[in-house]
Design an enzyme around this catalytic site. Sequence first.
Site, PDB file in Angstrom:
ATOM      1  N   HIS A   1       0.838  -1.205   0.000  1.00 57.95           N
ATOM      2  CA  HIS A   1       0.000   0.000   0.000  1.00 57.95           C
ATOM      3  C   HIS A   1       0.875   1.257   0.000  1.00 57.95           C
ATOM      4  O   HIS A   1       0.608   2.209  -0.729  1.00 57.95           O
ATOM      5  CB  HIS A   1      -0.889   0.041   1.251  1.00 57.95           C
TER       6      HIS A   1
ATOM      7  N   LYS B   1     -18.001  -7.278   7.379  1.00 58.57           N
ATOM      8  CA  LYS B   1     -16.757  -8.043   7.250  1.00 58.57           C
ATOM      9  C   LYS B   1     -15.960  -7.966   8.552  1.00 58.57           C
ATOM     10  O   LYS B   1     -15.761  -6.880   9.092  1.00 58.57           O
ATOM     11  CB  LYS B   1     -15.935  -7.461   6.094  1.00 58.57           C
TER      12      LYS B   1
ATOM     13  N   ARG C   1      -1.540  -6.119  -8.476  1.00 55.71           N
ATOM     14  CA  ARG C   1      -0.422  -6.997  -8.135  1.00 55.71           C
ATOM     15  C   ARG C   1      -0.192  -8.032  -9.209  1.00 55.71           C
ATOM     16  O   ARG C   1       0.874  -8.166  -9.745  1.00 55.71           O
ATOM     17  CB  ARG C   1      -0.696  -7.707  -6.808  1.00 55.71           C
TER      18      ARG C   1
ATOM     19  N   SER D   1      -2.741  -7.813   2.647  1.00 61.07           N
ATOM     20  CA  SER D   1      -3.087  -7.688   4.064  1.00 61.07           C
ATOM     21  C   SER D   1      -3.492  -9.042   4.625  1.00 61.07           C
ATOM     22  O   SER D   1      -3.176  -9.375   5.766  1.00 61.07           O
ATOM     23  CB  SER D   1      -4.233  -6.698   4.246  1.00 61.07           C
TER      24      SER D   1
HETATM   25  P1  ADP Z   1      -5.634  -6.255   0.346  1.00 61.08           P
HETATM   26  O1  ADP Z   1      -6.043  -6.816  -0.969  1.00 61.08           O
HETATM   27  O2  ADP Z   1      -4.167  -6.342   0.609  1.00 61.08           O
HETATM   28  O3  ADP Z   1      -6.508  -6.640   1.516  1.00 61.08           O
HETATM   29  P2  ADP Z   1      -6.926  -3.628   0.210  1.00 61.08           P
HETATM   30  O4  ADP Z   1      -8.346  -4.005   0.075  1.00 61.08           O
HETATM   31  O5  ADP Z   1      -6.594  -2.827   1.391  1.00 61.08           O
HETATM   32  O6  ADP Z   1      -5.829  -4.749   0.189  1.00 61.08           O
HETATM   33  O7  ADP Z   1      -6.439  -2.958  -1.133  1.00 61.08           O
HETATM   34  C1  ADP Z   1      -6.506  -1.627  -1.466  1.00 61.08           C
HETATM   35  C2  ADP Z   1      -5.840  -1.436  -2.791  1.00 61.08           C
HETATM   36  O8  ADP Z   1      -4.434  -1.622  -2.638  1.00 61.08           O
HETATM   37  C3  ADP Z   1      -6.242  -2.391  -3.899  1.00 61.08           C
HETATM   38  O9  ADP Z   1      -6.225  -1.691  -5.118  1.00 61.08           O
HETATM   39  C4  ADP Z   1      -5.170  -3.425  -3.889  1.00 61.08           C
HETATM   40  O10 ADP Z   1      -5.020  -4.014  -5.164  1.00 61.08           O
HETATM   41  C5  ADP Z   1      -3.973  -2.564  -3.569  1.00 61.08           C
HETATM   42  N1  ADP Z   1      -2.900  -3.334  -2.982  1.00 61.08           N
HETATM   43  C6  ADP Z   1      -2.918  -4.121  -1.890  1.00 61.08           C
HETATM   44  N2  ADP Z   1      -1.709  -4.690  -1.666  1.00 61.08           N
HETATM   45  C7  ADP Z   1      -0.913  -4.253  -2.658  1.00 61.08           C
HETATM   46  C8  ADP Z   1       0.440  -4.483  -3.019  1.00 61.08           C
HETATM   47  N3  ADP Z   1       1.226  -5.319  -2.352  1.00 61.08           N
HETATM   48  N4  ADP Z   1       0.906  -3.840  -4.097  1.00 61.08           N
HETATM   49  C9  ADP Z   1       0.101  -3.036  -4.806  1.00 61.08           C
HETATM   50  N5  ADP Z   1      -1.160  -2.789  -4.551  1.00 61.08           N
HETATM   51  C10 ADP Z   1      -1.675  -3.381  -3.487  1.00 61.08           C
END
Ligand code: ADP
Length: 168
Positions: A23, A47, A95, A133
């Site tokens: 992130h 959730k 990703r 996450s």
């Molecule tokens: P996660 O999928 O890790 O639970 P979130 O719902 O918090 O994450 O994701 C928020 C945004 O951040 C999404 O667009 C997700 O693709 C992106 N994201 C999460 N982890 C990464 C990462 N390692 N690299 C790039 N983008 C990420």
Amino acid sequence: MMLLGHVATAIYPGSFDPLTNGHLSIIHRGLTMFDRLIVAVLNNPRKQSMFGVEERKALIREAMPDPRVEVDSFQGLLVHYTRKKGVHTILRGLRAVSDFEYEFQLANMNRKLDPDFDTVFMMTGQDSFYISSQLVREVASLGGDVSELVPPNVFSALREKFPSNNGR
Ligand code: ADP
């Protein structure tokens, strides 16, 4: 980008449960494209989350104390939130191919709900494409070392949640 007093802002929405280095990398690179970013934590009462919304927000603020970054939360439809904020561009990270299908559906659904809505995607680098996450939560809860996957303040918060192991 700063054009004739116009401030380019994007919203970076997600669960951030918890914030990871993946992130952070998107936030850092997002700030090279946008003047301001609103990191918006999704508050989804349906959730189960590991960290509460206020905790997640505090961890982001601590890890990213930059005046160009606002940390907020929202509930319900993202398009309602973006309209309320008057910002129609969201930032998402990609990703792997596996992220693409869901993100593609989401981007199109959001545009259907709000024709002004646009999504900007950033690709992760090779050092964080495997970080999610969910994996961080799983590995930390089982006593694995996540110190290289999350910022130091998130690492400490995870250690407090799982005092039975030292995170290493
Ligand atoms: P996660 O999928 O890790 O639970 P979130 O719902 O918090 O994450 O994701 C928020 C945004 O951040 C999404 O667009 C997700 O693709 C992106 N994201 C999460 N982890 C990464 C990462 N390692 N690299 C790039 N983008 C990420």
